[in-house]
Structure formats: structure tokens, C-alpha cells
Scaffold this motif. Structure first.
Motif, PDB file in Angstrom:
ATOM      1  N   ASN A  85       0.821  -1.222   0.000  1.00  0.00           N
ATOM      2  CA  ASN A  85       0.000   0.000   0.000  1.00  0.00           C
ATOM      3  C   ASN A  85       0.855   1.272   0.000  1.00  0.00           C
ATOM      4  N   ALA A  86       2.096   1.163  -0.468  1.00  0.00           N
ATOM      5  CA  ALA A  86       3.032   2.301  -0.429  1.00  0.00           C
ATOM      6  C   ALA A  86       2.547   3.497  -1.244  1.00  0.00           C
ATOM      7  N   THR A  87       1.675   3.254  -2.238  1.00  0.00           N
ATOM      8  CA  THR A  87       1.178   4.365  -3.071  1.00  0.00           C
ATOM      9  C   THR A  87      -0.256   4.752  -2.700  1.00  0.00           C
ATOM     10  N   SER A  88      -0.735   4.242  -1.586  1.00  0.00           N
ATOM     11  CA  SER A  88      -2.112   4.525  -1.175  1.00  0.00           C
ATOM     12  C   SER A  88      -2.333   6.020  -0.943  1.00  0.00           C
ATOM     13  N   THR A  89      -3.478   6.512  -1.386  1.00  0.00           N
ATOM     14  CA  THR A  89      -3.806   7.934  -1.182  1.00  0.00           C
ATOM     15  C   THR A  89      -5.015   8.114  -0.260  1.00  0.00           C
ATOM     16  N   THR A  92      -3.815   7.693   3.180  1.00  0.00           N
ATOM     17  CA  THR A  92      -2.440   7.858   2.699  1.00  0.00           C
ATOM     18  C   THR A  92      -1.535   6.819   3.343  1.00  0.00           C
ATOM     19  N   ILE A  93      -0.392   6.598   2.718  1.00  0.00           N
ATOM     20  CA  ILE A  93       0.577   5.664   3.296  1.00  0.00           C
ATOM     21  C   ILE A  93       1.003   6.141   4.679  1.00  0.00           C
ATOM     22  N   GLN A 126       3.883  12.506   0.846  1.00  0.00           N
ATOM     23  CA  GLN A 126       3.465  11.112   0.936  1.00  0.00           C
ATOM     24  C   GLN A 126       4.041  10.251  -0.195  1.00  0.00           C
ATOM     25  N   THR A 127       4.254  10.866  -1.352  1.00  0.00           N
ATOM     26  CA  THR A 127       4.870  10.124  -2.455  1.00  0.00           C
ATOM     27  C   THR A 127       6.300   9.740  -2.105  1.00  0.00           C
ATOM     28  N   GLY A 130       6.416   7.006   0.511  1.00  0.00           N
ATOM     29  CA  GLY A 130       6.224   5.685  -0.081  1.00  0.00           C
ATOM     30  C   GLY A 130       7.494   5.183  -0.744  1.00  0.00           C
ATOM     31  N   GLU A 131       8.263   6.105  -1.352  1.00  0.00           N
ATOM     32  CA  GLU A 131       9.522   5.723  -1.993  1.00  0.00           C
ATOM     33  C   GLU A 131      10.557   5.282  -0.953  1.00  0.00           C
ATOM     34  N   LYS A 134       9.673   1.803   0.122  1.00  0.00           N
ATOM     35  CA  LYS A 134      10.092   0.828  -0.891  1.00  0.00           C
ATOM     36  C   LYS A 134      11.605   0.633  -0.856  1.00  0.00           C
TER      37      LYS A 134
END
Length: 519
Positions: A85-89, A92-93, A126-127, A130-131, A134
Motif C-alpha cells: 500500500n506504499a502508493t495509497s492515497t 495515505t501511506i 506522501q509520495t 512511499g519511496e 520501498k
């Protein structure tokens, strides 16, 4: 691995201040540790027919995890779920990570109030978060100790790098690794209580545990050897206290850091503790420690009331107060503590010396700390210099004697502004101290480096403890060539150079004539 991982993670922080991003990165590392250890334990149970069936029972499976000394991770707090769910909006992550942290604290009471839980805040991209998640997913924390060593080194590297980025503020939680290593090597904490009244992120404890493991011997289980020491600490800064709790948990180090963060001077959480070893790097020359409110503390201020404008001698006396009758302490302080005469500090130092509490003083080289340029030293204290044991070595009577070591000439530059003590440097200082205090140590003074001085000599210097006053200068190498022979050789060499110089001058003059500018 640590260097590569930090460089990649640091690029992702963008414009976020290092002091804030530190908790983002270190919190994620800790979360991955919990999840990895949980998953590894589940795999162990599944591979054991006598235990595998218990996984169907929630209570029994939980006991299998916690009983093995592993934190329990609910399903939505596990790394695999967060990675998916790292890209969840929506949510949000960041919200998912916060929920994971709350869930872990709920399942593991010892972590209550420890974990970072503000990943959903607006200023955190949040982007990029998520990076980062990962990025950490690609690292396998695997080794003979279930990833603890690898992950511990990564965590330690991140702490050091963030301390450099934060500058002076970073000094609140991080002590230069080589200085910690030197303190531990000098004191050799092997068995008993280890105490740090201003423990920062717990570096003194980590190095102490590492020392015990490394010196346990071939036939001794390192884990059992580690159990020979009990760790106690205190930290007044809330975020730093949390860092320490995570730092120690990653390594499986059980420590009593108090039930909360608290000021050591005004709320001593370990009152009555007598420690075999005390290791500390207090804030240098702290002028805001609230000394005015503690002037009547006669239990601790046995050698004089420390000035309200500088806590150096408050720290020293607090440490002596907690030192066992056969205990030893190593303390990092600003050099001013060695010679200051202001506000009664000189009298306190004199009384401590006359009470035979000071065992050894070491002047350190500059530029060891990325967080301060203040020159620093090490104080080594003990209540009893008359005899004793250090591991398997018998100590001699050092009453009325202090060892001075001037290590300012040691260290190697590792960057334009930062110096480190090498393992050889640490061994040189350590072996000198041990040789001096051991019965069969074979110690001898080394001009310019080490001097065993009597209390009478120290009194003659006004009870100033600056090593440079005692060690003298390095002995010059003897010159086998006699004076007359050397003068004859040098005179001949000078004559030959002067003749050659006249020849060169003549050639230059002729060259200038050739281009119309001669004389």
C-alpha cells in the motif's frame, strides 16, 4: 550498506529539516525490524510440527511470539502490508504507517509512547514517504543474529549521519563512535550494573554490550555473556529517549531507561542505584541546568555546591553519588573542567583530588565531534584506588597518584573537518592506562604522552589537571653525528649551493642581454 542506504534515503527527504526527517527514517527502520523478526519467528514455528498447529489459536500464537522475546506485529502493521500500500492515497501511506505504530504499541506495552506516529502530517510528502518505504523494502536484514547486527549498524550509521547534518543539536543524542569505543575499552565493563545518566540514543550501552560479546571467549554464548551486565540510563529529551529505546530494542538489549524521559538532576529515576560502571557524555558547560533549585542537595554535592552557571561539576558529583564502592566511571567533559577556578569549581576539583577519586585524565585531539569544536577530555574516576580486579587482572595500589595522558597528537582526518581515533590510537591509550593500574603492567612514563604524577605534584600545580602540564615534551631523537662534523657537512653543502646559485644568476643575466634587457 549503511552509507548507500543513507545517501538514497537522504535524497528523498527533499527540503525537510534533518532533525524532523531523522524520526521518519529511523522509525521506519525500527518498524521493518519488528516486522522482519516477527515474520522470521512465524517461519520457525511453521517449520516445527510440535508448534505449527498453535498458530490457529490467536492467544497461543501470540505467546509463541512474545515468549521468544519478539515484538508482536498485527497484520496491518507488517511490512508486507505497508509495502503493498506504499502508493495509497485514501488513506495515505502516512496514515497507514501511523495506524501500524499505534497497533504495535497496543500489542507491546514496553513500546508505549516510544514510536513515531506523525507520518500523515501535511508537510511530509506522501509520495516520497512511499519511496523511502520501498527503498527500505529492498534491504535484507539477515545475519547470524536474525538481522540485529546488520540493522543495528544501519541504525547507528543513520544516527551518526543525522548528528552531522544537525550540527550542535545532534550532540544531544550522539557521541562520536571512537570516543565511546575508547571509554569502553578503558573501563572494560564486563559484569555488573552499567549506568549513563544522560544516555542520549544509547551508544554507551551498545558499545558496552559489544565489548562483552567480543571478549566472552570461544566457549561462552555471547547472549549469556551479555546477561552479565544490567543496563540503566536516563534521558531528559523526549525524542532522544525514544531513539534510545528503539536503538536498544533493535539489538535485543534489555535496559531500564526509566518509565519516561526526565531530568536527571531534578528527577533522578534511579535514586539509590550503585553502578559498577558509569559512562557519560553530558552536555558541555551546561548553563541552564537549574542549579539554583538544588543548592541544598548535600547528598550529591559532597565536595561543594556546583555553580548554577555550569553543570560540569554537578555531573561529576552526581556520577560519584551513583558509583559503587568498587566502581569506575568514564566521563567526557569540556577541557575547562580541568583548570577552571570560577565559582568554586577549583575548590570542588581540589576536594575530589584529595579524596583520591580521580584515577586518570586524558586530553583528546580536536575535531573528534562533528557537533562542537570545544576541546574535550576524559575523566576516569573510582572510589577505591588501593587494589581491585579488572576482569582477570590484579590492580595495584594507586593511592595519591593520577595518570595523565596527552592524546592530542593522535587521530586521523576522515574528512576536511572531522578526525577519528583509529583502533591503534585507542589501543595505545588503553594499554597505557591498563599497564599503569595493573600490578604486573610494566608501566613507564612516556615524555610528551603519559606521566604518573603524585597528588603532591598536582597540588604544586594548583590542582589543575591539564595533562600537558605533567607529561612534558616528547624526547628528541639522539643525533649520532657530532656537532663539528655536522657543521662541516652543512657548510660544504651551503658553499656548493652558493656557487651553483652564482652560475644560475649569470645564465639569467646573459639570457636577458639576448632579448635587449641586460645590464
Amino acid at each position: 550498506m549503511g552509507k548507500t542506504l543513507f545517501a538514497a534515503a537522504d535524497k528523498l527527504r527533499g527540503n525537510m529539516d534533518a532533525a524532523e526527517y531523522k524520526h521518519v527514517a529511523l522509525g521506519l527502520i525500527f518498524l521493518k525490524y519488528i516486522s522482519d523478526r516477527f515474520d522470521a519467528r512465524i517461519s520457525e514455528v511453521k517449520a516445527n510440527p510440535e508448534e505449527a498447529f498453535l498458530l490457529d489459536d490467536p492467544d497461543a500464537s501470540r505467546d509463541l511470539i512474545i515468549g521468544a522475546g519478539i515484538f508482536f506485529a498485527p497484520e496491518r502493521a507488517r511490512w508486507t502490508f505497508l509495502k503493498e500500500n506504499a502508493t495509497s492515497t485514501k488513506p495515505t501511506i502516512g496514515e497507514l504507517i501511523d495506524q501500524a505504530m499505534f497497533a504495535i504499541e497496543a500489542e507491546n506495552p514496553t513500546l508505549k509512547g516510544v514510536l513515531t506516529k506523525n507520518y500523515a502530517r501535511q508537510e511530509l510528502d506522501q509520495t516520497k514517504l512511499g519511496e523511502v518505504l520501498k527503498l527500505f523494502s529492498d534491504i535484507k536484514f539477515e545475519d547470524a543474529h536474525h538481522g540485529q547486527d546488520v540493522l543495528g549498524r544501519v541504525y547507528e550509521y543513520f544516527l551518526g549521519e543525522f548528528a552531522k547534518l544537525e550540527g550542535k543539536r545532534g550532540g544531544q543524542y550522539y557521541t562520536a563512535g571512537c570516543v565511546v569505543k575508547l571509554l569502553v575499552a578503558m573501563l572494560e565493563p564486563f559484569r555488573g550494573r552499567v549506568y549513563d545518566p544522560c544516555c542520549g540514543s544509547g551508544g554507551m550501552f551498545v558499545q558496552s554490550e559489544r565489548f562483552v560479546e567480543q571478549h566472552a571467549g570461544k566457549h561462552v554464548d555471547p547472549k549469556k555473556a551479555r546477561d552479565q551486565i544490567a543496563v540503566y540510563g536516563q534521558e531528559s529529551n523526549a525524542t532522544t529517549w525514544r531513539l534510545a529505546k528503539m536503538n536498544l530494542a533493535i539489538r535485543g538489549i534489555e535496559a531500564n531507561l526509566g518509565s519516561k524521559w526526565a531530568d536527571t538532576f531534578h528527577e533522578d529515576l534511579h535514586k539509590g542505584l550503585m553502578a559498577k560502571y558509569v559512562l557519560a557524555n553530558p552536555p558541555f558547560n551546561d548553563s541552564d541546568w537549574g542549579g539554583d533549585k538544588l543548592k541544598g542537595d548535600t547528598e550529591r554535592w559532597k565536595y561543594g555546591v556546583p555553580p548554577a552557571g555550569n553543570a560540569n561539576f554537578a555531573w561529576l558529583q552526581h556520577i560519584i553519588y551513583h558509583l559503587a564502592p568498587d566502581g569506575y566511571a568514564g566521563v567526557v567533559l569540556a577541557n575547562g573542567s580541568l583548570s577552571s577556578q570560577q565559582s568554586g569549581e577549583g575548590d570542588i576539583r581540589r576536594k575530589m583530588i584529595e579524596a583520591n577519586l580521580v584515577d586518570c585524565v586524558v586530553s583528546l585531539p580536536g575535531q573528534l565531534f562533528s557537533t562542537t569544536q570545544i576541546p574535550v577530555c576524559l575523566w576516569f574516576l573510582t572510589r577505591d584506588k588501593s587494589n581491585g580486579l579488572s576482569r582477570d587482572k590484579t590492580l595495584r595500589d594507586r593511592t595519591a597518584e593520577i595518570l595523565f595522558i596527552d592524546a592530542r597528537g593522535l587521530g586521523s582526518m576522515v574528512s576536511r573537518t572531522l578526525k577519528e581515533l583509529t583502533d591503534e590510537d585507542i589501543a595505545q591509550v588503553t594499554e597505557t592506562y591498563h599497564a599503569w593500574r595493573e600490578k604486573a603492567g610494566g608501566y613507564a612514563d612516556v615524555p610528551g604522552f603519559a606521566k604518573a604524577a603524585s597528588i603532591r605534584e598536582v597540588a604544586a600545580q594548583g590542582f589543575v589537571l591539564t595533562p600537558g602540564r605533567y607529561v612534558g615534551t616528547e624526547a628528541a631523537e639522539e643525533d649520532a653525528e657530532g656537532f663539528d662534523a655536522k657543521m662541516a657537512r652543512l657548510t660544504n653543502a651551503l658553499r656548493e649551493q652558493m656557487v651553483e646559485g652564482e652560475s644560475i644568476d649569470e645564465r639569467i643575466r646573459k639570457a636577458l642581454v639576448g632579448v635587449g634587457h641586460g645590464w
